[in-house]
Design an enzyme around this catalytic site. Structure first.
Site, PDB file in Angstrom:
ATOM      1  N   GLU A 101       0.822  -1.213   0.000  1.00 22.73           N
ATOM      2  CA  GLU A 101       0.000   0.000   0.000  1.00 22.73           C
ATOM      3  C   GLU A 101       0.855   1.261   0.000  1.00 22.73           C
ATOM      4  O   GLU A 101       1.647   1.467   0.926  1.00 22.73           O
ATOM      5  CB  GLU A 101      -0.908   0.027   1.227  1.00 22.73           C
ATOM      6  CG  GLU A 101      -1.800   1.269   1.283  1.00 22.73           C
ATOM      7  CD  GLU A 101      -2.603   1.364   2.576  1.00 22.73           C
ATOM      8  OE1 GLU A 101      -3.626   2.072   2.574  1.00 22.73           O
ATOM      9  OE2 GLU A 101      -2.209   0.737   3.581  1.00 22.73           O
ATOM     10  N   ASP A 156      -5.614   2.798  -1.589  1.00 23.94           N
ATOM     11  CA  ASP A 156      -6.332   3.637  -0.634  1.00 23.94           C
ATOM     12  C   ASP A 156      -6.564   5.001  -1.280  1.00 23.94           C
ATOM     13  O   ASP A 156      -5.621   5.747  -1.541  1.00 23.94           O
ATOM     14  CB  ASP A 156      -5.510   3.773   0.650  1.00 23.94           C
ATOM     15  CG  ASP A 156      -6.282   4.436   1.770  1.00 23.94           C
ATOM     16  OD1 ASP A 156      -6.890   5.497   1.532  1.00 23.94           O
ATOM     17  OD2 ASP A 156      -6.272   3.901   2.897  1.00 23.94           O
ATOM     18  N   GLN A 199      -9.438   1.085  -0.190  1.00 25.23           N
ATOM     19  CA  GLN A 199      -9.817   1.660   1.099  1.00 25.23           C
ATOM     20  C   GLN A 199     -10.216   3.113   0.886  1.00 25.23           C
ATOM     21  O   GLN A 199      -9.778   3.768  -0.078  1.00 25.23           O
ATOM     22  CB  GLN A 199      -8.673   1.560   2.113  1.00 25.23           C
ATOM     23  CG  GLN A 199      -8.436   0.128   2.587  1.00 25.23           C
ATOM     24  CD  GLN A 199      -7.298   0.002   3.572  1.00 25.23           C
ATOM     25  OE1 GLN A 199      -6.279   0.681   3.452  1.00 25.23           O
ATOM     26  NE2 GLN A 199      -7.446  -0.893   4.542  1.00 25.23           N
ATOM     27  N   GLU A 208     -11.837   2.649   6.091  1.00 24.49           N
ATOM     28  CA  GLU A 208     -10.752   2.895   7.031  1.00 24.49           C
ATOM     29  C   GLU A 208     -10.710   4.379   7.376  1.00 24.49           C
ATOM     30  O   GLU A 208      -9.816   5.112   6.967  1.00 24.49           O
ATOM     31  CB  GLU A 208      -9.409   2.433   6.448  1.00 24.49           C
ATOM     32  CG  GLU A 208      -8.300   2.392   7.490  1.00 24.49           C
ATOM     33  CD  GLU A 208      -6.938   2.071   6.894  1.00 24.49           C
ATOM     34  OE1 GLU A 208      -6.180   1.331   7.541  1.00 24.49           O
ATOM     35  OE2 GLU A 208      -6.625   2.567   5.797  1.00 24.49           O
TER      36      GLU A 208
END
Length: 273
Positions: A143, A178, A206, A246
């Site tokens: 990530e 993300d 995310q 998240e």
């Protein structure tokens, strides 16, 4: 509408951790993710998942000494044995929890370190981890994280993450995309979804509002539009993954804070939405 997973490290903090599974299921979530499971016996977590009809879709491999500020080991020369021991432990948990994905945090760049050496260590560790995970039927995720939230983090950009995945060439090594981190570092989020999702290298999304990291209905990103983009591209390329929620509820850890903040999700699920 994408499939959403509750991140139990950030959501439902008004409850003790083991009670967050029930709270997430009550709000209609069918899947959960969180940072680390290791403070609890894997069987106890599996029991919570089973009791509430939840899927475990993601958690992180051990990151080193989290309380001392470490944020992963994968890029750190000299820590290879510790990284590998931790990843084997993560695979054991994934087996019990029937979790298909393990996120490997890259780590912080040590002062004075040469980036080329870190990159070489990172790729060697990831190739090893991907081979171990493939034998167990799991995916390994990396990530990109912005350096405002984690100063000094080794991996920050989508393009670099995808180059690393391509260079290693393991089909079960993928990128954890993300949208919050991407917006802070790069922007142009919708175009990047269209660029990268069809490649087969995106294993998980995310979300969080930017810049405060609250509900996705708050901030500078138009998530209703981005969810439509994910749906459109996913249908075209056959992607069927999850979107992890998240974020930190704007109401904090007060009673019912997470549930009250889920108006955005209820609106998406409403008939005709």
């Amino acid at each position: 509408m994408p499939r959403f997973a509750a991140n139990l490290s950030m959501l439902y903090n008004e409850h003790a951790f083991l009670d967050r599974f029930a709270a997430a299921a009550k709000d209609g979530f069918q899947a959960v993710e969180y940072l680390f499971p290791y403070a609890y016996a894997a069987q106890d977590l599996a029991q919570r998942l089973g009791d509430h009809g939840l899927q475990q879709v993601l958690f992180n491999a051990p990151p080193g000494d989290w309380d001392a500020g470490e944020r992963g080991l994968a890029c750190l020369p000299g820590r290879e044995a510790e990284f590998r021991d931790g990843f084997v432990r993560a695979l054991d948990y994934a087996q019990v929890l029937n979790c298909p994905r393990i996120h490997v945090m890259a780590g912080l760049v040590p002062e004075g370190a040469e980036r080329a050496a870190l990159r070489a260590t990172y790729e060697t560790n990831l190739a090893w981890a991907a081979a171990q995970a493939a034998a167990a039927g799991r995916d390994v995720l990396i990530e990109p994280i912005n350096t405002r939230d984690i100063p000094g983090f080794f991996l920050n950009r989508q393009d670099e993450a995808h180059r690393i995945v391509q260079a290693i060439g393991a089909p079960n090594l993928k990128v954890q995309f993300d949208l919050y981190h991407c917006q802070i570092v790069e922007g142009d989020v919708a175009s990047k979804i269209r660029q990268y999702l069809p490649t087969g290298r995106v294993g998980h999304f995310q979300i969080a509002g930017v810049p405060e990291r609250h509900e996705p209905s708050v901030g500078e990103l138009n998530y209703a539009y981005l969810f439509d983009v994910i749906d459109e591209v996913a249908q075209q390329c056959g992607w069927s993954g999850w979107v992890g929620c998240e974020y930190r509820p704007a109401l904090g850890a007060t009673d019912g804070a997470t549930s009250k903040g889920l108006a955005w999700l209820r609106a998406l699920a409403a008939p005709g939405a």
